[in-house]
Design an enzyme around this catalytic site. Sequence first.
Site, short mmCIF file in Angstrom:
data_model
loop_
_atom_site.label_atom_id
_atom_site.label_comp_id
_atom_site.label_asym_id
_atom_site.label_seq_id
_atom_site.Cartn_x
_atom_site.Cartn_y
_atom_site.Cartn_z
N SER A 107 0.86 -1.19 0.00
CA SER A 107 0.00 0.00 0.00
C SER A 107 0.89 1.23 0.00
CB SER A 107 -0.91 0.01 1.24
OG SER A 107 -1.81 -1.05 1.21
N LYS A 183 -7.59 1.48 -2.33
CA LYS A 183 -7.14 1.06 -1.00
C LYS A 183 -7.22 2.22 -0.02
CE LYS A 183 -5.39 -1.35 2.34
NZ LYS A 183 -4.14 -2.12 2.27
#
Length: 303
Positions: A107, A183
Amino acid sequence: MTEPFELTERGAEGLGYLGLGLMGIPMARRLLQAGFTVSVWNRSTGKTAALAELGARPAASPSDVAATASIIFMCVTDAAAVEDVVFGPAGLANTPGTAKLVVDFSSIHPDATRAIATRLKGINGMGWIDAPVSGGTKGAEEGTLAVMAGGDAADIERVRPYVLAMARRLTHMGPTGAGQTTKLCNQVIAGCAMTVLAEATRLATNAGIDAGRLPEALAGGFADSIPLQLFVPRMVQGIHSPPLGHIATILKDLDTVVDVARKTSTAVPMTSLAAQLFRLAELARGADADALEIYKLSETKSR
């Protein structure tokens, strides 16, 4: 939905996995259990031993993985780690990459993803899919992760059978960077949920009711959710090992949300507050503490 066993009839590609942390080990294990050939690498070599017993091929470097794998999965801590794995000494950029794909489960900032993907493509022709995941270590162990991906549609379909050996769902959200942006939306919800559930759990405790029964009492109502059912019992019982995720990780993501929000003129007051609460939690509990230890911020001394 294509299942891994169907793929073996057509001939599976060589796979690699870089980064054997809380998520990487169980995800790589699932690939091995599905019968795929997997080369693995981790900065600290000790973590490769257990996977080697399952048939993984330990590699000396990311470049070594890419020399034998046509699809390379990666899950590391942040953009700096991704940069190092890709462009550092013996990184992916040092290996011919035509027709090869990197699937990055890390991420990181959408801007960083786009910059890294473009630079790598220019150096050796290697393709890129940004594919951050949601579901935590439990989802990684059980193969129930949700994967949100950015990249070329044909590349997404090429990796889908392998990803679905590790996850329940793979959704193509758009071009490079779209997975990372999705995300961030996930982290807005998850990060704020942690702070709100900590607040509700503390209120229940301080008011003299059994906070551990909140999931049961609220099940099926508007307040019910997976975070309610999963997080509250861990908060109440003080279950923080293994961690569902580190404070530093959720804080990194929430800080990225705030930065993207600034660049897109998006108001994110709840996320900004959640980020500051996690910053306080990091100071109080430590960067590597379980994110759910945010519940301990509101502890009071016995009267």
